[in-house]
Design a protein around this motif. Sequence first.
Motif, short mmCIF file in Angstrom:
data_model
loop_
_atom_site.label_atom_id
_atom_site.label_comp_id
_atom_site.label_asym_id
_atom_site.label_seq_id
_atom_site.Cartn_x
_atom_site.Cartn_y
_atom_site.Cartn_z
N LYS A 1 -61.19 8.13 -89.69
CA LYS A 1 -61.61 8.76 -88.43
C LYS A 1 -60.96 8.09 -87.24
O LYS A 1 -60.65 8.75 -86.23
CB LYS A 1 -63.14 8.73 -88.32
N GLN A 2 -60.69 6.79 -87.32
CA GLN A 2 -59.93 6.14 -86.26
C GLN A 2 -58.53 6.73 -86.19
O GLN A 2 -57.98 6.94 -85.09
CB GLN A 2 -59.86 4.63 -86.50
N CYS A 3 -57.95 7.02 -87.34
CA CYS A 3 -56.62 7.61 -87.39
C CYS A 3 -56.62 8.98 -86.70
O CYS A 3 -55.74 9.28 -85.88
CB CYS A 3 -56.20 7.74 -88.86
N GLU A 4 -57.61 9.81 -87.01
CA GLU A 4 -57.74 11.12 -86.36
C GLU A 4 -57.88 10.96 -84.85
O GLU A 4 -57.27 11.69 -84.07
CB GLU A 4 -58.96 11.87 -86.90
N MET A 5 -58.70 10.01 -84.42
CA MET A 5 -58.94 9.80 -82.99
C MET A 5 -57.65 9.44 -82.27
O MET A 5 -57.36 9.97 -81.18
CB MET A 5 -59.98 8.70 -82.79
N LEU A 6 -56.85 8.55 -82.86
CA LEU A 6 -55.60 8.16 -82.22
C LEU A 6 -54.66 9.36 -82.09
O LEU A 6 -54.00 9.54 -81.05
CB LEU A 6 -54.93 7.05 -83.02
N LEU A 7 -54.61 10.20 -83.11
CA LEU A 7 -53.78 11.39 -83.03
C LEU A 7 -54.29 12.34 -81.96
O LEU A 7 -53.52 12.90 -81.18
CB LEU A 7 -53.74 12.09 -84.39
N ASP A 8 -55.60 12.53 -81.91
CA ASP A 8 -56.19 13.44 -80.92
C ASP A 8 -55.93 12.97 -79.49
O ASP A 8 -55.72 13.78 -78.58
CB ASP A 8 -57.69 13.58 -81.15
N LEU A 9 -55.95 11.65 -79.30
CA LEU A 9 -55.77 11.09 -77.96
C LEU A 9 -54.32 10.79 -77.62
O LEU A 9 -54.02 10.38 -76.50
CB LEU A 9 -56.60 9.80 -77.82
N GLY A 10 -53.42 10.98 -78.58
CA GLY A 10 -52.01 10.70 -78.34
C GLY A 10 -51.72 9.22 -78.17
O GLY A 10 -50.81 8.84 -77.42
N LEU A 11 -52.48 8.38 -78.90
CA LEU A 11 -52.33 6.93 -78.78
C LEU A 11 -51.74 6.33 -80.05
O LEU A 11 -51.87 6.89 -81.13
CB LEU A 11 -53.68 6.28 -78.51
N SER A 12 -51.12 5.18 -79.89
CA SER A 12 -50.66 4.39 -81.03
C SER A 12 -50.67 2.93 -80.61
O SER A 12 -51.03 2.60 -79.47
CB SER A 12 -49.26 4.83 -81.48
N HIS A 13 -50.29 2.05 -81.52
CA HIS A 13 -50.33 0.62 -81.25
C HIS A 13 -49.29 0.21 -80.20
O HIS A 13 -48.27 0.87 -80.02
CB HIS A 13 -50.08 -0.16 -82.54
N SER A 14 -49.55 -0.91 -79.55
CA SER A 14 -48.66 -1.41 -78.52
C SER A 14 -47.46 -2.13 -79.12
O SER A 14 -47.60 -3.03 -79.95
CB SER A 14 -49.41 -2.38 -77.61
#
Length: 251
Positions: free
Chosen positions: A216-229
């Motif tokens: 679910k964290q993976c889905e959230m990052l995709l939904d928000l357009g985020l990835s690691h720094s």
Amino acid sequence: MTDIRIKIIVPVPLPPEAVAGFAAQMPPGLVRPGIAVDFTGIRAGTTCLDSQFEATLADAFCLEAGIRAEQEGYAAICLNSMSDSGLAALRSRLSIPVTGPGRASFHLAADLGKRFSVVTMWPRWRWIYDKLALETGLGDRLASVRDIGIRPDTQELLSGKEDSVFALLEAECRKAIDEDGADVIVLGSTTMHQSHRYLSERLEVPVLNPGLVAYKQCEMLLDLGLSHSKRTYMPPENPADDVLSGVPSVY
């Protein structure tokens, strides 16, 4: 419309019939529409992550599997072990989101209660939780690590052992709550996912199923357009992506 694809990597070699056991942890309706999920084991290297030696092998072969996944067009990678095998290396090499159950579950547990406990299968996984406590800085929030002293089976999981294993896990969870002061329980392995419903129905505190938390964290990052720094996970100057490609696959 083409589905967004997420690759879920289990850090042990798996025969085809065993992949289904891990995939069964995803209940109907958990994966939102528009996403396709594929499980895979790694090429070689480990059996059950019983030591830091196997941890290094798992890191390497999860890295190899993750690189292939990005080349095949996957939008994100979700590791499927509390060891978070290869997470830092994959974040260094890749730009797509990479998540792991260990870090995700520890952070969520610390958010849902003051203190949390890990309840796991055997003491030889203790190194995993010590590593996570150090990496997340949540050692003072970790009430205890308890185990039932049974060697895990990474192919059969808990199938056929429900009557005996579930009661033992419940007993250790009860000790973690009543004696250690845990407000949240974290299952110590994705191989324990079959016990989640049983324990959730019998305990008065949240019980985290780590594979689903990471997914679910993976889905959230995709939904928000985020990835690691990339300031933290700096890319290598000279990637050697094919260094393990010649290793024969176990299955």
